[in-house]
Write a protein that holds these residues in place. Structure first.
Motif, PDB file in Angstrom:
ATOM      1  N   VAL A   1       0.863  -1.177   0.000  1.00 50.06           N
ATOM      2  CA  VAL A   1       0.000   0.000   0.000  1.00 50.06           C
ATOM      3  C   VAL A   1       0.903   1.232   0.000  1.00 50.06           C
ATOM      4  CG1 VAL A   1      -1.981  -0.969   1.196  1.00 50.06           C
ATOM      5  CG2 VAL A   1      -0.087  -0.043   2.529  1.00 50.06           C
ATOM      6  N   ASN A   2       0.343   2.344  -0.405  1.00 52.24           N
ATOM      7  CA  ASN A   2       1.019   3.625  -0.262  1.00 52.24           C
ATOM      8  C   ASN A   2       0.332   4.362   0.842  1.00 52.24           C
ATOM      9  OD1 ASN A   2       3.208   4.250  -1.802  1.00 52.24           O
ATOM     10  ND2 ASN A   2       1.974   4.412  -3.651  1.00 52.24           N
ATOM     11  N   GLN A   3       1.080   4.855   1.798  1.00 54.35           N
ATOM     12  CA  GLN A   3       0.449   5.654   2.835  1.00 54.35           C
ATOM     13  C   GLN A   3       1.222   6.946   3.001  1.00 54.35           C
ATOM     14  OE1 GLN A   3       0.513   3.397   6.447  1.00 54.35           O
ATOM     15  NE2 GLN A   3       2.239   2.161   5.789  1.00 54.35           N
ATOM     16  N   GLY A   4       0.520   7.976   3.396  1.00 57.03           N
ATOM     17  CA  GLY A   4       1.154   9.268   3.547  1.00 57.03           C
ATOM     18  C   GLY A   4       0.229  10.236   4.232  1.00 57.03           C
ATOM     19  N   LEU A   5       0.621  11.502   4.225  1.00 54.47           N
ATOM     20  CA  LEU A   5      -0.162  12.546   4.880  1.00 54.47           C
ATOM     21  C   LEU A   5      -0.378  13.701   3.913  1.00 54.47           C
ATOM     22  CD1 LEU A   5       1.815  12.527   8.211  1.00 54.47           C
ATOM     23  CD2 LEU A   5      -0.584  11.904   7.991  1.00 54.47           C
ATOM     24  N   LEU A   6      -1.600  14.172   3.839  1.00 51.53           N
ATOM     25  CA  LEU A   6      -1.939  15.252   2.923  1.00 51.53           C
ATOM     26  C   LEU A   6      -2.770  16.279   3.678  1.00 51.53           C
ATOM     27  CD1 LEU A   6      -1.784  15.883  -0.217  1.00 51.53           C
ATOM     28  CD2 LEU A   6      -4.123  15.044  -0.297  1.00 51.53           C
ATOM     29  N   GLN A   7      -2.329  17.534   3.662  1.00 52.22           N
ATOM     30  CA  GLN A   7      -3.078  18.574   4.365  1.00 52.22           C
ATOM     31  C   GLN A   7      -4.463  18.714   3.757  1.00 52.22           C
ATOM     32  OE1 GLN A   7      -2.032  19.838   7.064  1.00 52.22           O
ATOM     33  NE2 GLN A   7       0.173  20.200   7.021  1.00 52.22           N
ATOM     34  N   GLN A   8      -5.415  19.159   4.565  1.00 51.21           N
ATOM     35  CA  GLN A   8      -6.789  19.171   4.090  1.00 51.21           C
ATOM     36  C   GLN A   8      -7.131  20.347   3.194  1.00 51.21           C
ATOM     37  OE1 GLN A   8      -8.672  18.185   8.000  1.00 51.21           O
ATOM     38  NE2 GLN A   8      -9.422  16.489   6.767  1.00 51.21           N
TER      39      GLN A   8
END
Lengths: 307, 557
Positions: free
Chosen positions: B524-531
């Motif tokens: 899987v690819n996981q990460g963080l993205l601002q809203q």
């Protein structure tokens, strides 16, 4: 004295030569090559890459080629950073390590000597015990524990300082936490050395005479005791200076400082032969020079030392 | 678990691309000319609905690693591809959501001759960032450069579907005019393929096939990608590149669709420490990080900024089939059947990885037949049939090799424990540093070894191609005549359903019968993205072109 300096300077290139030769062959002896990856490389491409970086010639020929370039002060292209030469990488990162290292050294000296002097002059008191306990802590807490802790409190919780980043002296706020983290173990060592050296001097006859003469304590410590007490610190400063200048992988990574330390480690992991050799040469030179300077300062401070 | 083999590995082999779906209708629609069927509103669909974004400073910051190079011909890592995608543009581009082929430098294209002849029309307003016109000749010379051996382009094989390209690259033909690329005029590029290649439109959007400014390369050589020299043709231009600090890209004034580009600056903070990146993200100094510090996973799962999506990559183990006991396919199958993959993904990797015992991950119109289910009883039986176990031979000492990393270690320990519990065999663990590991794998100095594969394009071929006899990426010593034959047939057929049935037969041999490998799970690819980030879409190849992205409000401090 002059004789000693000349001798040291003559040995310098010879030491560097051995260092370079050793690195050149050792790095090539390690299993795995610079172009290995999980995906196999087309033989045509592999051949072309070897050709490009002079890796398909017999080893002695490669060595002579490299040696020739080194004499011209050209450390070659980096295998990993394809658009950048080793010279450029060192020029881009080494000054940053120098700046951070110098600041840390000043900080270490300030903290360490102050703590050491106070501890020695208040020998076997509450202050002395506290100073020495703290210094044990400073010595034993590794950077990978201290750095995130500092970040957590100073940057995340209290928002006093930036988390990480670097912009040289233009934004000194970025330098505070890394310099502090880097300096603490050295400060601790310096504190212990200063204390030890001073205690030794403070027990000697001439101090007792000075005391008997009614000399003020401050004058006595600054003028007489300090001078003798600092000898071990000065000896320690040579290697300490080199260690601080060469940067630290952990601190550079955590605080995002583009320094030489992580170049060196990553170059070794990447089998970036030229970059490994280049950084080793820089480290080697630095170490030799620092030791030489520390020897000279010793001789200057303490007339008993003669080379 | 992914990426734990350091960013090195991640740069070297995490590779994306290509889509079957988009091209199939056009490729196989008989011998008459077929024109692409691009919905005309595709670009409008990805535009903001109102103008509020114009009040926001459109400066985007993301986590990246110092790129090895920005030369599209030499790029191999996803980190570099992301930057090149902002700076350059190929004939075609990816739809940010569906990843289907969309116009790029080519405004349209036609397919003729049973999918063997592609004609691209280069748009008249395509420009290099120095203002010179971009013509079909730029593609001709750029592709020639990729195929010249001395360029040392690792991904030259992406051009191999073109007639004569492979031979030219290997030096078997010297005259580039014999390669199937031609420019009847400045705005037309004709490409003749060796045989129908259902994923060629996807290759046309891939980094290796981007145009490169030959007029600049001739002047500056390897150093043409430095910020002071570089000339590109994409939505952004390179403004600054400070080694290990940052790389700043600025909106280009020469890009043909510059009206649709909303970000003014894209800054890659060149960082290696994920913990620090995470702190910067929390401080609002990063909009996007495409990876997470794994030890923070439990905490991140509850954050609204956290995302996770399936990725076109497989985690698996290889067997060395030249050595006892794994020269016996029954032993290999037993080892595969004894693994409870669900427990691995639920209790060890924990990020929603999809466990599967077949090799090829699902992609658009292809879903491989399901691999055999967890069956310890059958596993024991097979092992007994192979002569091990009670009253049989003593199982030899074997080793499981992995590259040093906490993640791989945990998986390996869990699996070895399952083998011991279910089969009663002892497997010892050996780990080594990345390059040493690669060397051991290449030399086949192992019994079982950790592996992974990320497809070069989203066609099953990029997976099944691995295990061809003596293939460079085989590395198991396994050889199977029927398998090789099926692979060959799949390459030469122009019948899509027949092609898929060949792939299914290969899958059956790989995961049901022969098992030179043990597939474990899909990445899987996981990460963080601002809203406040818009125009960023989930897809299985982690492709998120910056030209579609905009910020709809300032981040709260």
């Amino acid at each position: 004295m002059i004789h000693y300096i000349i001798k040291k300077l003559l040995v310098f290139p010879v030491t560097l030569f051995f260092l370079m030769t050793l690195t050149f062959f050792l790095v090539r002896l390690t299993p795995g090559g610079p172009f290995d990856s999980e995906r196999s490389l087309d033989p045509v491409v592999e051949e072309a890459m070897k050709e490009k970086y002079h890796l398909n010639a017999p080893l002695p020929q490669q060595y002579l080629h490299y040696l020739g370039n080194c004499l011209k002060l050209d450390l070659g292209p980096s295998f990993k950073h394809k658009a950048t030469s080793v010279n450029e990488i060192i020029a881009a990162t080494f000054p940053n390590s120098m700046l951070l290292g110098s600041l840390s050294l000043l900080l270490a000296l300030a903290i360490g000597m102050a703590a050491g002097i106070i501890a020695a002059s208040r020998h076997n008191t509450f202050i002395d015990y506290w100073a020495m306990t703290l210094s044990v802590l400073g010595l034993s807490l590794p950077a990978f524990v201290l750095a995130p802790l500092f970040q957590l409190f100073f940057a995340m919780k209290w928002s006093l300082l930036p988390v990480a980043g670097y912009n040289g002296l233009a934004s000194p706020a970025y330098l505070i936490l890394p310099a502090l983290t880097l300096s603490l173990p050295f400060a601790a060592r310096i504190a212990r050395l200063t204390r030890g050296g001073m205690l030794e001097v403070l027990n000697q006859d001439f101090i007792r005479t000075a005391k008997a003469k009614g000399l003020k304590e401050r004058t006595m410590i600054c003028r007489h005791a300090l001078k003798g007490g600092l000898m071990p610190v000065i000896t320690f400063l040579g290697p300490a200076f080199a260690a601080l200048m060469t940067g630290s992988l952990v601190i550079e990574r955590v605080f995002k400082i583009p320094g030489l330390g992580q170049e060196f480690v990553e170059a070794a992991l990447n089998r970036d032969y030229t970059l490994v050799s280049g950084t080793v040469l820089v480290y080697g030179s630095l170490l030799i020079i620092c030791n030489l300077i520390s020897d000279l300062v010793c001789a200057w401070v303490d007339p008993r030392v003669r080379f | 678990m992914k990426y734990t083999n350091s960013q090195l590995a991640r740069n070297c082999f995490k590779i994306l691309l290509a889509f079957l779906l988009a091209s199939i209708p056009s490729v196989y629609s008989s011998s008459k000319i077929s024109k692409n069927t691009i919905p005309t509103n595709w670009q409008v669909k990805y535009q903001p609905k109102n103008n509020s974004w114009q009040k926001v400073k459109q400066n985007f910051y993301y986590y990246a690693v110092d790129p090895e190079t920005l030369d599209p011909a030499l790029i191999t890592g996803s980190n570099e591809m992301r930057m090149a995608e902002a700076l350059f543009e190929g004939l075609l581009t990816y739809d940010p959501k569906t990843l289907e082929a969309r116009p790029g430098v080519a405004s349209s294209w036609t397919v003729q001759n049973e999918g063997k002849l592609y004609t691209f029309t280069i748009r008249k307003n395509a420009l290099w960032s120095d203002g010179t016109k971009l013509t079909s000749h730029d593609f001709y010379h750029s592709w020639q450069r990729v195929l010249e051996a001395k360029t040392a382009a690792s991904y030259a094989m992406q051009l191999y579907p073109i007639d004569g390209a492979e031979k030219y690259h290997k030096g078997q033909i010297k005259d580039f005019k014999k390669v199937g690329i031609s420019c009847p005029d400045k705005h037309t590029l004709v490409v003749r393929l060796k045989q129908a290649c259902p994923y060629f439109t996807d290759l046309a959007a891939f980094v290796t096939l981007y145009p490169t400014p030959i007029h600049v390369i001739q002047k500056y050589g390897d150093r043409w990608v430095r910020p002071e020299h570089i000339v590109s043709n994409g939505p952004f231009i390179l403004k600054d590149w400070q080694h290990r600090q940052k790389l700043i890209m600025q909106k280009s004034s020469h890009y043909w669709a510059k009206e649709n580009v909303k970000l003014n600056h894209v800054t890659a903070l060149l960082q290696s420490d994920l913990e620090t990146a995470y702190k910067l993200f929390l401080k609002g100094q990063l909009h996007w990080m495409d990876d997470i510090p794994l030890d923070k996973l439990e905490e991140l799962l509850y954050r609204p900024e956290y995302y996770v999506m399936p990725f076109l990559g497989v985690y698996f183990y290889r067997f060395n089939v030249n050595k006892v006991p794994f020269n016996d396919s029954r032993v290999r199958r037993a080892f595969s059947l004894a693994i409870d993959r669900l427990s691995i993904t639920q209790q060890v990797t924990k990020a929603g990885q999809r466990p599967h015992s077949h090799f090829c991950p699902p992609m658009n119109d292809f879903t491989a037949i399901t691999g055999p289910a967890h069956n310890p009883q059958k596993a024991r039986m097979l092992l007994e049939q192979a002569g091990y176990g009670k009253g049989g031979k003593v199982f030899p000492e074997v080793e499981l090799l992995y590259n040093t990393s906490e993640g791989h270690k945990k998986i390996a320990e869990a699996i070895v424990q399952q083998w011991e519990d279910e089969l009663g065999v002892q497997v010892s663990l050996r780990n080594s540093e990345w390059k040493v590991f690669l060397n051991d794998m290449k030399q086949m100095n192992y019994d079982i070894c950790r592996s992974s594969w990320i497809g070069d394009y989203a066609d099953p071929n990029t997976y099944y191609d691995l295990f061809i006899t003596d293939g460079g990426n085989n590395r198991t010593g396994w050889s199977h005549e029927v398998y090789d034959d099926l692979l060959k047939k799949s390459t030469y057929t122009s019948n899509p359903s027949l092609r898929i049935s060949y792939f299914q037969q290969m899958e059956k041999i790989l995961s049901h019968e022969e098992n030179p490998i043990i597939p474990i799970y899909q990445y899987v690819n996981q990460g963080l993205l601002q809203q406040n980030v818009n125009g960023w879409y989930v897809n299985n190849r982690d492709i998120h072109p910056f030209k579609y992205i905009w910020l709809d409000r300032e981040l709260a401090k």
